[in-house]
Design an enzyme around this catalytic site. Structure first.
Site, short mmCIF file in Angstrom:
data_model
loop_
_atom_site.label_atom_id
_atom_site.label_comp_id
_atom_site.label_asym_id
_atom_site.label_seq_id
_atom_site.Cartn_x
_atom_site.Cartn_y
_atom_site.Cartn_z
N ASN A 78 0.28 -1.00 5.39
CA ASN A 78 1.55 -0.29 6.19
C ASN A 78 0.69 -0.26 7.77
OD1 ASN A 78 3.15 1.98 4.77
ND2 ASN A 78 1.43 1.30 3.60
N GLU B 196 0.74 -1.12 0.08
CA GLU B 196 0.01 0.10 -0.02
C GLU B 196 0.84 1.10 -0.21
OE1 GLU B 196 -1.62 0.74 4.15
OE2 GLU B 196 -3.31 1.75 3.18
N LYS C 122 -9.58 2.30 -1.69
CA LYS C 122 -9.81 1.60 -0.37
C LYS C 122 -11.25 1.75 0.03
CE LYS C 122 -7.20 1.01 4.05
NZ LYS C 122 -5.86 1.53 4.69
N ASN D 157 -7.07 6.32 -1.66
CA ASN D 157 -6.14 5.26 -1.28
C ASN D 157 -6.11 4.35 -2.34
OD1 ASN D 157 -4.17 3.34 -0.37
ND2 ASN D 157 -4.90 4.01 1.75
N GLU E 280 -6.24 8.77 7.56
CA GLU E 280 -6.57 8.44 6.29
C GLU E 280 -7.93 9.03 5.86
OE1 GLU E 280 -6.06 4.49 4.51
OE2 GLU E 280 -4.87 4.00 6.18
N CYS F 274 -5.02 -2.90 2.87
CA CYS F 274 -4.45 -2.92 4.21
C CYS F 274 -5.69 -3.06 5.12
CB CYS F 274 -3.96 -1.69 4.25
SG CYS F 274 -3.22 -1.52 6.14
N1 CDV Z 1 -2.96 1.34 6.52
C1 CDV Z 1 -3.80 0.75 7.65
O1 CDV Z 1 -4.91 0.78 7.15
N2 CDV Z 1 -3.36 0.56 8.52
C2 CDV Z 1 -4.40 -0.04 9.50
C3 CDV Z 1 -4.19 0.48 11.19
C4 CDV Z 1 -4.06 1.98 11.21
C5 CDV Z 1 -5.05 -0.32 12.16
C6 CDV Z 1 -4.42 -1.60 9.65
O2 CDV Z 1 -5.44 -2.12 9.65
O3 CDV Z 1 -3.27 -2.11 9.56
#
Ligand code: CDV
Length: 307
Positions: free
Chosen positions: A182, A36, A112, A95, A131, A157
């Site tokens: 991330n 990501e 996303k 995103n 975000e 993510c």
């Molecule tokens: N980039 C993300 O979506 N990170 C989230 C953190 C913030 C909880 C994740 O679910 O890994």
């Protein structure tokens, strides 16, 4: 991939991606998944007051001049790939991740769905998760596309933690789901024992893979970025829920696995034969409610007996 700092030039990051793609192709890979927001540091950790400080993290065109070498090398090596980046369209900022065919054309684009964190400034935190400030919620939803000899779905993510993500993608025919992530450690919104971060990450991927009979590729941006730590744990998960291969460290690393797509078919034709066993008449709250009904208060007539 190892971290990307605020000072890193996108062209240098792309050079790293080209070399990773080369290594994967040398090992026989036909499809490569990158993280990501692969081109930049995980900037939603920062509150930028001024819009002009945010623009540099976003791409308006893809391929961009900086990413052109990645598209070029993948075409030369006849490798398909996916990676995430911050995208600005005429309407909004997303995103995003894209799916690129071996001939270098963009076959799929995903924005996303589940944006974690908050939109307001919380300067008391050691780092933020903004975000909801920098991105709009998806206008694409979960989609799948034919690629090579399989049907591929994308998510990003935080989506990986939600069972709905994999089920919708599976219902749309996904045989393989590719995602980048991330994941900051620690998570300032959810203080928990350290060991749970990796456990919940792997649990989500393995459950999503098994319950939908599909392969999951999960690519971390890991290690240190500007003094902030991101969790590793990149892996390829089989439709059986087993981890086929997993990253060892938090640096640039290549994981290659020969994914047998028939493995998923066995699961989808038996225990999770959707057509035979799904009972949609009993799944209403999944799409009708976002919040859970509250449990009855103690002493309430409806209260459950306590043994
Ligand atoms: N980039 C993300 O979506 N990170 C989230 C953190 C913030 C909880 C994740 O679910 O890994």
């Amino acid at each position: 991939m190892a971290g990307v700092s605020l000072q890193d030039r996108k062209s240098d990051v792309v050079d790293r991606m080209v070399s990773l793609l080369d290594r994967a192709a040398d090992d026989g890979a036909r499809f490569v998944a990158f993280p990501e927001l692969a081109l930049t540091t995980f900037f939603p950790r920062y509150w930028f007051e001024d819009e002009k400080d945010v623009g540099r993290f976003f791409e308006e065109a893809m391929p961009s001049p900086e990413t052109m070498p990645l598209f070029g090398r993948a075409r030369e090596r006849s490798v398909a790939f996916t990676f995430g980046y911050a995208e600005r369209t005429a309407q909004a900022r997303f995103n995003s991740s894209i799916l690129v065919t071996p001939d270098g054309s963009i076959a799929g684009r995903y924005h996303k769905v589940h944006l974690p964190g908050h939109a307001d400034n919380r300067p008391h935190l050691p780092f933020q998760h903004l975000e909801k400030r920098y991105f709009s919620v998806s206008d694409t939803g979960f989609q799948t596309w034919p690629l090579l000899d399989m049907q591929v779905g994308l998510c990003i993510c935080n989506d990986r933690r939600w069972p709905e993500t994999y089920r919708v993608l599976a219902l749309r025919g996904a045989e393989l789901v590719a995602l980048g992530y991330n994941t900051p450690t620690p998570d300032t919104d959810y203080p928990a024992p350290d060991h749970l971060a990796m456990f919940h990450h792997l649990l989500s991927l393995q459950a999503g893979a098994y319950q939908n009979g599909l392969w999951v590729l999960a690519a971390a941006k890991a290690g240190w970025e500007d003094g902030h730590h991101l969790m590793g744990g990149s892996c390829i998960v089989a439709p059986t829920g087993e981890i086929a291969v997993r990253a060892i460290g938090e640096g640039d690393e290549v994981l290659v696995y020969d994914c047998d797509l028939n493995l998923g078919r066995t699961i989808r034709d038996h225990i999770f034969d959707f057509a035979a066993h799904r009972r949609v008449e009993h799944y209403g709250p999944i799409v009708e409610q976002t919040t859970a009904e509250s449990a009855p208060a103690p002493g309430d007539a409806k209260s459950r007996p306590v043994s």
